[in-house]
Design an enzyme around this catalytic site. Structure first.
Site, short mmCIF file in Angstrom:
data_model
loop_
_atom_site.label_atom_id
_atom_site.label_comp_id
_atom_site.label_asym_id
_atom_site.label_seq_id
_atom_site.Cartn_x
_atom_site.Cartn_y
_atom_site.Cartn_z
N HIS A 59 40.37 38.14 41.92
CA HIS A 59 41.64 38.45 41.27
C HIS A 59 42.61 39.00 42.33
O HIS A 59 42.24 39.90 43.08
CB HIS A 59 41.47 39.52 40.19
CG HIS A 59 40.42 39.21 39.18
ND1 HIS A 59 39.92 40.16 38.32
CD2 HIS A 59 39.79 38.04 38.85
CE1 HIS A 59 39.00 39.61 37.53
NE2 HIS A 59 38.92 38.33 37.84
N TYR A 114 39.50 52.30 42.75
CA TYR A 114 40.72 51.70 43.26
C TYR A 114 41.83 52.76 43.25
O TYR A 114 42.14 53.32 42.20
CB TYR A 114 41.22 50.57 42.36
CG TYR A 114 40.35 49.34 42.22
CD1 TYR A 114 40.74 48.15 42.81
CD2 TYR A 114 39.18 49.36 41.48
CE1 TYR A 114 39.99 47.00 42.66
CE2 TYR A 114 38.41 48.22 41.33
CZ TYR A 114 38.83 47.04 41.93
OH TYR A 114 38.08 45.90 41.78
#
Length: 488
Positions: free
Chosen positions: A72, A136
């Site tokens: 992605h 993240y």
């Protein structure tokens, strides 16, 4: 738990994909467990990691070994690190126009190794242990609506050649990841756009022309005060700032004498101080790089050569407003301020005025037979084409943020010297230029006159140190005058 290498030195390694960087982290540990500084802004920026404007921290937990998440590419920059367990990671450049589009980089991440991935580089992770979790840090807020801006590629695509430690038939994948397109059918992620304000001015026109010449104008948006008044707080709500990575502010109020009037003072401060302050605030909030144009008029001209470290000392309203704008812009983390003097481009300017006056003096039917021009103000011309090239150089090379003097190089001359060259080139009547002092020139002025700095020469050393050399302005003047002759 995977074997963790303790006490490594903090180190950043390039990967061959522009902007994608592996980070070796310092982990302190013993039989009890371990501790690390997962993100340390000052140290990591010094090592070459971009100054990530973290706005959200996301965690991905993978219950079983073999969980594999597809490739992605999201519309933000991210710093990915492992909290527990280990993962095999694969990254694919999916950015439109990238020289490494389709290139793959793979490595294993554990608590001692992280990665910085820029916007548009796709990421995929395969958990190598049960109970693996990775985090993240991102510079944009996640929302379901943004999923439409993602770019995907199939992690089984033979063209990628990814060697998964756990073969994909044995891995745990979502149906969506299995259905992603192969590289040949991928819609690349478009780069963030560049917004140019004041596009109808001399510099704005030069930036547009250079962008068109270099084939990048498709990622530029151009606006002027009629479509976006950057000095109006209400105008900002109409712009989708998430689209932009750069704003080049070419707009300004430049009527130096009119700025000394009550109404001019308000307009000048609105355009040169309020507007840049509003731009700086929105750019800071959205992690946008702001390019802003400054002026030699922020100094009083008492020094023979001005550098970027000199304290502001403006002696007129225009210079005061420009200094205020510089202060505001300098508070935007990602900023370039280019300080120019005596700007010449496509539009009304001193050179065009002198050529027109030379024509009048040469016309036997015109009663004008000489022109007085001041000879006690010294500086260099700055051609907008050269400024536009300097702007794109700073942006394209990721030069250190800050202020850069940006004028033509070469000899320091007076306005009268330049006027003689213009007259001579136009009609061979340079002897009709009469040098006078500033006081004498303005002695009969009918309105307010702004004081001017006597010396406007700027030191170009800092710009040259980042690899850009401004052309000699006298050579530029010859080319510019020749272009004007071609239009006459």
């Amino acid at each position: 738990m995977s074997d963790i290498e303790f006490e490594k030195e903090l180190k950043v390694t390039e990967t061959g994909i522009a902007g994608l960087k592996v980070v070796e982290l310092v982990v302190h540990g013993d039989s009890r467990g371990w501790f690390k500084e997962n993100w340390q802004r000052a140290k990591m920026v010094a090592q070459g990691i971009p100054d990530l404007r973290v706005v959200q921290n996301n965690i991905s937990f993978n219950a079983e070994r073999g969980v594999t998440r597809g490739v992605h590419a999201e519309p933000w920059d991210k710093f990915v690190s492992v909290a527990t367990g280990s993962v095999f990671g694969a990254w694919v450049d999916l950015r439109a126009g990238s020289a490494t589009f389709g290139k793959v980089f793979t490595t294993t991440l554990d608590p001692s190794r992280a990665i910085y991935a820029p916007r548009g580089v796709g990421n995929s992770f395969q958990a190598l242990e049960d109970g693996t979790a990775y985090t993240y840090l991102v510079d944009a807020y996640w929302s379901a609506d943004l999923r439409g801006a993602y770019t995907f590629v199939n992690l089984a695509d033979p063209a990628l050649g990814i060697r998964w430690p756990i073969p994909l038939p044995e891995a745990i994948l979502s149906e969506a990841d299995r259905r992603h397109p192969y590289l040949r059918d991928v819609a690349p992620m478009a780069p963030k756009r560049t917004l140019v304000t004041g596009c109808n001015g001399q510099l704005g026109r030069a930036v547009r022309a250079l962008a068109e010449e270099r084939g990048i104008s498709g990622t530029f948006d151009f606006c002027d005060i009629d479509s976006f008044d950057f000095s109006d707080p209400a105008a900002y709500a109409s712009v989708d700032w998430d689209l932009y990575g750069t704003v080049i502010n070419c707009g300004a109020y430049t009527a130096v004498d009119r700025a000394e009037t009550p109404e001019g003072r308000v307009a000048c401060w609105r355009a040169n101080a309020t507007g840049p302050a509003l731009l700086a605030r929105v750019c800071a909030e959205h992690g946008i790089t702001l390019v802003h144009i400054s002026s030699d008029y922020v100094f009083d001209g008492t020094r023979g050569l001005h550098d970027e470290a000199e304290a502001f000392s403006p002696i007129n309203v225009y210079g005061q407003s420009k200094a205020a704008g510089d202060v505001a812009v300098s508070n935007c983390p990602r900023h370039y301020i280019l300080r120019a003097s005596w700007v010449i481009g496509d539009g009304h300017n001193f050179v065009r005025t002198m050529v027109g006056l030379s024509d009048r003096v040469a016309d036997p039917d015109d009663q004008l037979n000489r022109v007085t021009v001041v000879d006690d103000q010294l500086g260099r011309l700055t051609f907008t084409r050269d400024m536009a090239e300097a702007i794109l150089h700073l942006l394209g090379t990721d030069a250190p943020y800050g202020t850069y003097d940006c004028t033509g190089s070469g000899a320091v001359r007076s306005w009268a010297d330049i006027a003689r060259v213009c007259f001579e080139a136009a009609n061979g009547n340079g002897d009709r230029v009469v040098p006078v002092g500033t006081d004498e020139y303005y002695a009969g002025a009918g309105g307010p006159v702004a004081p001017r700095p006597a010396n406007s020469a700027l030191d170009l050393g800092k710009l040259e140190a980042v690899g850009f050399h401004m052309p000699d302005w006298e050579q530029g003047l010859k080319v510019y005058l020749a272009s004007l002759r071609g239009r006459r």
